[in-house]
Design an enzyme around this catalytic site. Structure first.
Site, PDB file in Angstrom:
ATOM      1  N   HIS A  22       0.831  -1.205   0.000  1.00 27.39           N
ATOM      2  CA  HIS A  22       0.000   0.000   0.000  1.00 27.39           C
ATOM      3  C   HIS A  22       0.864   1.254   0.000  1.00 27.39           C
ATOM      4  O   HIS A  22       0.538   2.249  -0.650  1.00 27.39           O
ATOM      5  CB  HIS A  22      -0.942  -0.004   1.209  1.00 27.39           C
ATOM      6  CG  HIS A  22      -2.057  -0.998   1.051  1.00 27.39           C
ATOM      7  ND1 HIS A  22      -3.373  -0.657   0.932  1.00 27.39           N
ATOM      8  CD2 HIS A  22      -2.030  -2.353   0.952  1.00 27.39           C
ATOM      9  CE1 HIS A  22      -4.121  -1.735   0.777  1.00 27.39           C
ATOM     10  NE2 HIS A  22      -3.309  -2.783   0.797  1.00 27.39           N
ATOM     11  N   ASP A 112      -5.838   5.916   2.046  1.00 30.21           N
ATOM     12  CA  ASP A 112      -6.018   4.531   1.603  1.00 30.21           C
ATOM     13  C   ASP A 112      -7.462   4.098   1.821  1.00 30.21           C
ATOM     14  O   ASP A 112      -8.059   4.380   2.871  1.00 30.21           O
ATOM     15  CB  ASP A 112      -5.067   3.654   2.450  1.00 30.21           C
ATOM     16  CG  ASP A 112      -4.818   2.308   1.822  1.00 30.21           C
ATOM     17  OD1 ASP A 112      -5.790   1.548   1.622  1.00 30.21           O
ATOM     18  OD2 ASP A 112      -3.663   2.007   1.525  1.00 30.21           O
TER      19      ASP A 112
END
Ligand code: UDP
Length: 465
Positions: A22, A112
């Protein structure tokens, strides 16, 4: 202070979930935005903050409640997620307030999609919010339909293949494993929550590109109004417009890349296999054994990344027996190694970043998916792009040594390998085109930058004018 006087047009916080898969694409997005004149602060956890050194962006810590070793320190996934939400909300708020006091007010937080609670923070502080998805459009549109009840579980294997608009039909074993196998409730809730409240965020971004799986995104754009901005891979591997951008700039483990490069320097072009299962996958001992036999048996040079925590699963005979044929390492700068001209094939778990990296480098892929979105990514590799093969599992879910040998030989020396290499070159160009000046992803990024810098809030909902 006026933005012009500040020397930049807008200040954006980029906030990834703190895992390698990520951090990499979001940090890359941060660098891309910085290259277009925005001031960027990357917010990340205390545990990961020292691992990030990226061109043109500042890095600031926030807390997930486990400052020593992050997720690994938490008693359970549930505890980690709950603590991150509680303490992360407070410390992110404090960071935004601090930056404001320092005369550098934040205009937008790009966060995110696994950290949906950031929306409460941005709304309370009156800061714009943009959500960033790190999966493919195929996978997101399946999850999005499940979230909205347009698909429901359990999916029976009789109802297969699953045929959804904009996608190739997906067989049972090609679906994300959350739908077909073991369900981890903590992850599942987090995965589903990604699609809640998207009508209230200002932008939705996805690390993929129009030509790759844009049709799947378009078919669900009313519920998942994504702007595709990928592939987020360092610029030097694609358009080269960000000078000196040769690596992501984040590594949670110490890389052993020099050893790999020196070793690859002694091998002929396109002759070696690079094998890696990413940062999260826990490969079963039986599967490790089969991979070990398969690599040894095909008698082709290889580099195999086995994380330190996984090395105990290797068979005892393996390391002493590979001598000059293979190199076993625990971590490397994957892109640097894959880009070496001696590497001719990438054996991967098909994490989305690894898949995109293979595409961007024009490197043929052999997919050995393990869990989560990986089976669907492997389908894309084989059937949508034609840039590789998905290794077949037996009835026990294991890819046997003969299959590994077969796939490697087929890609490196076989007839199918020729077609795959041709397709890989094509997809490399398409990936490059998307992020290069005027490409589909570049236009979406430019639109974001110009709306952030010039637009007023009423024109900003969902990034549409
Ligand atoms: N990676 C790396 N070195 C390694 C193995 C992986 O730098 O030895 C990087 C890889 O380039 C990719 C990321 O780690 O960007 C892994 O992300 P991916 O989505 O492929 O898989 P995950 O780790 O999330 O399962």
């Amino acid at each position: 202070m006026e933005k012009k006087e500040r020397g930049y047009s807008a200040h954006v916080i980029v906030f990834p979930y703190p895992s390698q898969g990520h951090i990499n694409p979001m940090l890359q997005f941060a660098k891309r935005l910085a290259s277009k004149g925005l001031k960027i602060t990357v917010a990340t956890t205390h545990y990961t903050v020292k691992s990030i050194h990226a061109l043109g962006v500042s890095v600031e810590p926030i807390s997930d409640g486990y400052d020593q070793s992050g997720f690994w320190q938490a008693p359970s996934a549930d505890a980690y997620i709950a603590e991150f939400k509680a303490i992360g909300s407070r410390t992110l708020t404090e960071l935004i307030q601090k930056l404001d006091r320092l005369g550098s007010p934040v205009d937008c937080v790009v966060y995110d999609s696994l950290l949906g609670w950031v929306q409460n923070v941005t709304r309370q502080l009156g800061v714009r919010g943009a959500i960033f998805f790190t999966n493919s459009s195929f996978v997101c549109s399946i999850f999005c339909r499940l979230h909205h009840g347009l698909l429901s579980l359990p999916l029976s294997s009789d109802a297969m293949p699953l045929t959804l608009p904009g996608m190739v039909p997906l067989g049972y074993s090609e679906l994300p494993t959350f739908l077909t196998g073991v369900v981890y409730p903590a992850y599942w809730t987090m995965v589903m929550n990604q699609f809640a409240g998207l009508d209230k965020v200002d932008w939705v971004f996805g690390n993929t590109f129009e030509r790759l799986d844009g049709q799947a995104a378009k078919a669900i754009s009313d519920l998942w109004p994504v702007k595709m901005i990928g592939p987020m891979v360092p610029s030097s591997y694609l358009d080269g417009r960000i000078k000196g951008d040769t690596s992501y700039g984040a590594s949670l483990w110490k890389p052993d890349s020099d050893k790999c490069i020196q070793w690859l320097d002694t091998k002929p072009n396109g002759s070696a296999v690079y094998v890696s299962f990413g940062s999260m996958a826990e490969v079963s001992p039986k599967q490790m054994d089969e991979i070990a036999w398969g690599l040894k048996g095909c008698n082709i040079p290889f580099i195999w990344v086995v994380k330190e925590s996984e090395q105990c699963k290797l068979p005892d005979w393996f390391e002493p027996s590979i001598e000059d044929q293979g190199l076993l390492i625990s971590w490397c700068d994957q892109l640097q190694v894959m880009a070496h001209e001696a590497v001719g094939c990438f054996v991967t778990h098909c994490g989305w970043n690894s898949t995109l990296e293979g595409l961007c480098l024009g490197l043929p892929i052999i997919g050995v998916p393990q869990w989560a979105d990986q089976p669907t990514n492997a389908k894309l590799v084989e059937d949508v792009c034609g840039v590789g093969l998905r290794a077949k599992m037996d009835g026990e879910g294991i890819v046997r040594r003969e299959e590994i040998e077969f796939c490697i030989r087929e890609v490196i020396h076989g007839e199918r390998g020729k077609e795959i290499k041709k397709n890989s070159r094509k997809w490399r160009e398409l990936a490059k085109e998307a992020v290069d000046e005027g490409g589909s992803s570049d236009k979406n990024i430019d639109e974001f930058v110009s709306m952030l810098c010039g637009g007023n809030r009423s024109t900003l909902i969902n990034g549409s004018i």
